[in-house]
Design a protein around this motif. Structure first.
Motif, mmCIF file in Angstrom:
data_model
loop_
_atom_site.group_PDB
_atom_site.id
_atom_site.type_symbol
_atom_site.label_atom_id
_atom_site.label_comp_id
_atom_site.label_asym_id
_atom_site.label_seq_id
_atom_site.Cartn_x
_atom_site.Cartn_y
_atom_site.Cartn_z
ATOM 1 N N GLY A 189 1.004 8.566 -5.991
ATOM 2 C CA GLY A 189 -0.026 7.592 -5.655
ATOM 3 C C GLY A 189 0.398 6.585 -4.610
ATOM 4 N N GLU A 190 1.689 6.518 -4.322
ATOM 5 C CA GLU A 190 2.177 5.600 -3.298
ATOM 6 C C GLU A 190 2.177 6.231 -1.907
ATOM 7 O OE1 GLU A 190 5.729 3.195 -4.443
ATOM 8 O OE2 GLU A 190 5.702 4.444 -6.243
ATOM 9 N N ILE A 191 1.714 7.466 -1.800
ATOM 10 C CA ILE A 191 1.751 8.174 -0.519
ATOM 11 C C ILE A 191 0.357 8.694 -0.177
ATOM 12 C CG2 ILE A 191 2.712 10.114 0.769
ATOM 13 C CD1 ILE A 191 5.164 9.978 -0.982
ATOM 14 N N ARG A 192 -0.057 8.439 1.026
ATOM 15 C CA ARG A 192 -1.259 9.059 1.588
ATOM 16 C C ARG A 192 -0.820 9.952 2.734
ATOM 17 N NH1 ARG A 192 -5.868 6.015 5.271
ATOM 18 N NH2 ARG A 192 -7.255 7.827 5.562
ATOM 19 N N VAL A 193 -1.220 11.213 2.693
ATOM 20 C CA VAL A 193 -0.935 12.139 3.782
ATOM 21 C C VAL A 193 -2.232 12.421 4.523
ATOM 22 C CG1 VAL A 193 -0.229 14.494 4.383
ATOM 23 C CG2 VAL A 193 1.080 13.193 2.689
ATOM 24 N N VAL A 194 -2.180 12.247 5.817
ATOM 25 C CA VAL A 194 -3.323 12.545 6.683
ATOM 26 C C VAL A 194 -2.879 13.619 7.671
ATOM 27 C CG1 VAL A 194 -4.971 11.646 8.369
ATOM 28 C CG2 VAL A 194 -4.171 10.187 6.490
ATOM 29 N N SER A 195 -3.621 14.691 7.706
ATOM 30 C CA SER A 195 -3.302 15.766 8.639
ATOM 31 C C SER A 195 -4.480 15.958 9.572
ATOM 32 C CB SER A 195 -3.005 17.058 7.877
ATOM 33 O OG SER A 195 -2.523 18.046 8.751
ATOM 34 N N ASP B 243 0.803 -1.230 0.000
ATOM 35 C CA ASP B 243 0.000 0.000 0.000
ATOM 36 C C ASP B 243 0.830 1.270 0.000
ATOM 37 O OD1 ASP B 243 -2.271 -1.573 0.080
ATOM 38 O OD2 ASP B 243 -2.330 -1.595 2.268
ATOM 39 N N GLY B 244 2.132 1.163 0.183
ATOM 40 C CA GLY B 244 2.965 2.355 0.180
ATOM 41 C C GLY B 244 2.985 3.047 1.531
ATOM 42 N N PHE B 245 3.148 4.368 1.499
ATOM 43 C CA PHE B 245 3.321 5.164 2.714
ATOM 44 C C PHE B 245 2.001 5.788 3.160
ATOM 45 C CE2 PHE B 245 7.403 5.320 0.543
ATOM 46 C CZ PHE B 245 8.330 5.158 1.564
ATOM 47 N N THR B 246 1.784 5.812 4.469
ATOM 48 C CA THR B 246 0.773 6.676 5.082
ATOM 49 C C THR B 246 1.514 7.564 6.068
ATOM 50 O OG1 THR B 246 -1.006 5.066 4.858
ATOM 51 C CG2 THR B 246 -1.299 6.820 6.480
ATOM 52 N N VAL B 247 1.467 8.859 5.843
ATOM 53 C CA VAL B 247 2.189 9.797 6.704
ATOM 54 C C VAL B 247 1.165 10.712 7.361
ATOM 55 C CG1 VAL B 247 3.985 11.547 6.870
ATOM 56 C CG2 VAL B 247 4.190 9.708 5.175
ATOM 57 N N THR B 248 1.015 10.563 8.656
ATOM 58 C CA THR B 248 0.179 11.465 9.450
ATOM 59 C C THR B 248 1.083 12.590 9.923
ATOM 60 O OG1 THR B 248 -1.184 9.606 10.156
ATOM 61 C CG2 THR B 248 -1.336 11.630 11.453
ATOM 62 N N MET B 249 0.685 13.827 9.667
ATOM 63 C CA MET B 249 1.618 14.920 9.941
ATOM 64 C C MET B 249 0.902 16.242 10.129
ATOM 65 S SD MET B 249 3.199 15.500 6.097
ATOM 66 C CE MET B 249 4.187 16.882 6.620
ATOM 67 N N THR B 250 1.593 17.166 10.787
ATOM 68 C CA THR B 250 1.109 18.544 10.874
ATOM 69 C C THR B 250 1.338 19.189 9.514
ATOM 70 O OG1 THR B 250 3.260 19.337 11.605
ATOM 71 C CG2 THR B 250 1.709 18.706 13.309
ATOM 72 N N SER B 251 0.289 19.688 8.907
ATOM 73 C CA SER B 251 0.434 20.223 7.556
ATOM 74 C C SER B 251 -0.633 21.266 7.265
ATOM 75 C CB SER B 251 0.336 19.103 6.513
ATOM 76 O OG SER B 251 0.377 19.625 5.195
ATOM 77 N N GLN B 252 -0.221 22.325 6.606
ATOM 78 C CA GLN B 252 -1.167 23.305 6.065
ATOM 79 C C GLN B 252 -1.586 22.925 4.648
ATOM 80 O OE1 GLN B 252 1.549 26.755 8.074
ATOM 81 N NE2 GLN B 252 0.231 27.436 6.416
ATOM 82 N N SER B 253 -0.882 21.961 4.043
ATOM 83 C CA SER B 253 -1.129 21.607 2.654
ATOM 84 C C SER B 253 -0.875 20.115 2.457
ATOM 85 C CB SER B 253 -0.221 22.435 1.732
ATOM 86 O OG SER B 253 -0.385 22.058 0.382
ATOM 87 N N PRO B 254 -1.807 19.261 2.839
ATOM 88 C CA PRO B 254 -1.566 17.813 2.739
ATOM 89 C C PRO B 254 -1.216 17.343 1.335
ATOM 90 C CG PRO B 254 -3.472 18.254 4.123
ATOM 91 C CD PRO B 254 -3.088 19.566 3.505
ATOM 92 N N HIS B 255 -1.902 17.847 0.320
ATOM 93 C CA HIS B 255 -1.581 17.415 -1.045
ATOM 94 C C HIS B 255 -0.218 17.937 -1.481
ATOM 95 C CE1 HIS B 255 -5.990 16.917 -0.899
ATOM 96 N NE2 HIS B 255 -5.779 15.930 -1.745
ATOM 97 N N GLY B 256 0.123 19.145 -1.057
ATOM 98 C CA GLY B 256 1.452 19.664 -1.355
ATOM 99 C C GLY B 256 2.536 18.848 -0.698
ATOM 100 N N HIS B 257 2.294 18.433 0.539
ATOM 101 C CA HIS B 257 3.277 17.603 1.223
ATOM 102 C C HIS B 257 3.381 16.220 0.577
ATOM 103 C CE1 HIS B 257 3.744 20.266 4.895
ATOM 104 N NE2 HIS B 257 4.957 19.897 4.593
#
Length: 787
Positions: A254-260, A227-241
């Protein structure tokens, strides 16, 4: 918070802009977010800890500039609970490029590596990464890593860095100049100066600041081979990150999901890509375990992006009748030890707002962005607008003193008139709309400006006479414009079968109250109760794409995006309702959540239509479902404006400054929620006062950060911020259907010049650089008395 900010929700009426009593637009709705935030139920990144989580900490450079001669991690690797110690050699041997994306600079200038290569260029730069079973053992292991340095000469002052004999940070950046640009026409400006009756000049510093959000930066990275990476993070721009992480790790987006999740303040530095988040993801793949990194406060101060740090020489040309003919400015802006994203390009655009609210026919601005042995600089709340407005508003006060004219009168004589909009400045900014004088007059009346100037203690051009308490007082006024928005934003609106509505936006709130504001907008567009609207942000898997929250853009682009999607949903709902009612859509009217046949009694509710949309018998020609997505792109920047004024009391024996009153009158077009607008103004003013009176980053000559904690860096406390009196005018933007403009950065733009103008008025000097510490002000008074 003022009483108005805690009032029950109610419609408001500002400057003749009517408010429908049934509409949510214009209501002072209390923020829906606050219950979870205040009771501790909100989840932040550091609260997220999947099973098997391990912890990341950094070995940071002890020097501002040095070659790395050796790294001995053997003792750290042998410690109990340590899973790995990684250096650039490990990153370099991996599939990842390992550098943060960089834009706008010579391609031969290296981008910031996530771990130092063979040289460190600022104090606190990450050199090695330690991963251990818990954060305490990780930090203990950091202390066990031994680094051998060969120190180099450092340079921290941006003007000194341009000297050919200064230490060079990069071969491709001659004289340490990262990038340079000019705005306006030099010849036209020279002619304006030659023709003017007088000129005034100022040499000033816009002090370097550190973003001090309640929550430091943090990330929890998980990796799965499938499934690749899931990165939960403090972000003002999840898609940018997501995009930036993909670049640094060398994988597809597509290998990265960012959850803020909830974000405890951003102010710009949580919109950038940093080594911490990238290294957490790199280690998660290496170890196949979840890796958490949470910045310490001192780590955030050392390596988090700083802001401002301009050195400017500026001139203003003016005739004896007060007509401003031109402005010239030359700025050297600090970039820090590396370019960070587009941070090096940002300073060269600051001159676009040097015109402020005034009709100035000639402006010329030259800017050089310069590398130094300091932490990288990027956007900090305002990002170029505070620097520009500060220059112009300080020049106007100095020019007024030179002319023997009231500084407000000088401003008044040069204000743009309402019929001049849209107005293009000589440096390329196009103001969409404005009516500046009413806002200024409101502020002057509220602060009691004329009464203040009529006091017997007032002595223009010299130190004012002390009042009975021995303090000297002054009044300062600052006008401003703020460019807001830009780019595109996505908004998805989905009606559920029971009539509830889900709203997804590509922005991400870190204190702006989107969950409330967007709900108000969609509730109005669909005419459904506010409690049936549910707003979500911050998950790249749930939201098509997005640009993020920064630059006071969210309501203008994000708000319009969700409203347009809601309107599309309503249009489809009307078609379904017409089929259910057996009439053409043109014969269906909609009000208060109910579709009714014109000149008939037959009705169907919005919830009933939503249920039909997901049923087996969707009307012919219509797909099942009831949702719409909009990618809204603004026609251009919308320009918020206003006037801030304050009265200060200065102790002439110590130089201590107290702001006794502060008035902010702002015009951000139509206000969706005036309570949230007031809150944004309050927060911005607090940060602007922080810059004016308390905050400044200090490095020693070797590049060591001296202000690496809150013990040394003067963030204003609650007692340092005066009550803030807010008011507004409303001049809608013609560039969007909602008529809105941004407001988030207004306070940081207007407060510094208002406060400095007030102190200079009190003590009778031309200028004192920020922050206005007691020592600086006392020395200015002493110098004035000697003269």
């Amino acid at each position: 918070m003022s009483d108005a900010e805690t009032a029950d929700s109610e419609p408001v009426d500002v400057e003749g802009t009517g408010s429908d009593e049934d509409a949510y637009m214009g209501r002072r709705e209390k923020r829906r977010e606050d219950a979870a935030l205040l009771t501790g139920r909100a989840e932040y990144t550091d609260d997220h800890e999947p099973p098997g989580t391990v912890h990341l900490a950094f070995v940071r450079s002890e020097h501002g500039h040095a070659d790395l001669e050796g790294i001995d991690a053997s003792a750290a690797e042998a410690m109990d609970g340590v899973l790995g110690v990684y250096t650039w050699a490990d990153v370099d041997a991996s599939p990842s490029p390992g550098r943060l994306p960089l834009s706008g600079l010579d391609p031969d200038v290296p981008a910031h590596p996530i771990l130092a290569t063979d040289r460190v260029r600022y104090h606190g730069q990450p050199i090695a990464a330690v991963v251990a079973e818990d954060r305490y053992r990780a930090r203990d292991a950091v202390d066990a890593v031994e680094i051998e340095y060969e120190p180099r000469e450092a340079v921290v002052d941006p003007r000194a860095a341009t000297d050919p004999d200064a230490p060079q940070l990069f071969e491709a950046a001659s004289d340490n100049v990262a990038t340079a640009a000019e705005m306006g026409d030099a010849d036209t400006t020279d002619e304006a100066f030659s023709a003017a009756d007088r000129t005034v000049e100022i040499d000033l510093e816009n002090n370097r600041l550190i973003p001090s959000a309640l929550e430091p930066r943090a990330a929890v990275a998980e990796f799965d081979a499938d499934d690749g990476f899931t990165v939960t993070m403090t972000s003002q721009s999840p898609h940018g990150h997501r995009r930036k992480l993909a670049h640094t790790l060398g994988v597809r987006e597509g290998e990265i999901r960012v959850v803020s999740p909830r974000v405890g303040g951003g102010f710009g530095h949580k919109g950038h890509h940093h080594p911490g988040e990238a290294m957490a993801a790199w280690c998660a793949r290496e170890l196949e375990r979840p890796v958490k990194w949470t910045a310490t406060r001192s780590g955030n101060y050392l390596e988090g992006a700083h802001g401002r740090d301009h050195r400017t020489t500026a001139e203003l040309a003016v005739d004896d009748d007060g007509s401003i003919r031109g402005v010239r400015a030359e700025t050297v802006a600090n970039v820090g030890g590396y370019g960070l994203g587009g941070g090096a390009r940002m300073p060269v655009r600051y001159g676009r707002l040097l015109s402020s609210q005034y009709a100035i026919d000639a402006i010329h601005c030259e800017t050089r962005a310069v590398f130094t042995n300091t932490a990288p600089i990027h956007s900090y709340r305002g990002a170029g607008r505070p620097e520009a407005i500060y220059v112009t508003e300080r020049l106007i006060d100095i020019a007024a003193d030179e002319l023997g004219m009231d500084p407000v009168e000088l401003r008044r004589r040069n204000l743009l008139e309402p019929d001049e909009f849209p107005y293009e400045t000589p440096v390329g900014a196009t103001y969409d709309s404005g009516d500046y004088e009413p806002a200024m007059e409101k502020a002057l009346e509220a602060i009691g400006y004329d009464e203040y100037r009529d006091r017997p203690e007032f002595r223009p051009g010299e130190t004012n006479a002390p009042d009975d308490d021995g303090l000297v007082r002054g009044v300062g006024v600052a006008n401003y414009v703020e460019s807001t928005a830009g780019g595109f934003e996505s908004g998805l609106v989905r009606a559920l079968p029971d009539g509830d509505v889900e709203v997804y936006a590509g922005t991400h709130s870190h204190g702006q109250g989107h969950e409330t504001t967007y709900a108000q907008l969609v509730a109005d567009a669909l005419e459904v109760p506010l409690e049936r609207i549910h707003v979500s942000e911050g998950d790249t898997a749930a939201i098509p794409t997005g640009t993020g929250t920064f630059g006071s853009r969210s309501t203008l682009v994000g708000g319009n995006a969700v409203v347009e999607s809601a309107e599309k949903v309503l249009a489809k709902a009307r078609q379904i309702a017409a089929a259910e009612l057996g009439v053409d859509p043109e014969r269906v009217e909609y009000e208060d959540g109910t579709f009714t046949v014109l000149e008939g009694d037959e009705t169907v509710s919005f919830a009933e239509v939503a249920d039909v949309a997901y049923g087996w018998n969707t009307p012919d020609g219509l797909e099942p479902g009831l949702e719409a997505t909009t990618f809204y792109e603004s026609e251009g920047a919308a320009y918020t404006f206003g006037t801030h004024a304050c009265i200060v009391a200065v102790d002439p024996d110590t130089g201590d400054v107290e702001i006794e009153r502060y008035v902010a009158v702002d015009d951000c077009g139509e206000r969706v929620n005036p309570l949230i607008v007031d809150g944004q103004v309050h927060g911005g003013v607090a940060q602007g006062i922080g810059q004016a009176l308390y905050e400044a980053v200090a490095y020693d000559e070797d590049g060591t950060l001296l202000t690496d904690s809150m013990d040394d860096y003067g963030v204003p406390r609650a007692a340092d911020v005066p009550p803030i009196e807010t008011d507004a005018t409303v001049t809608p933007s013609p560039l969007n259907d909602l008529g809105v403009k941004g407001i988030g950065e207004a306070g940081t733009i207007a407060a510094p010049p208002a406060a400095v103008n007030a102190v200079c008025d009190a003590i009778g000097v031309d200028h004192v650089d920020m922050p206005l510490t007691g020592e600086r002000v006392w020395r200015a008074i002493a110098s004035e008395q000697k003269e």
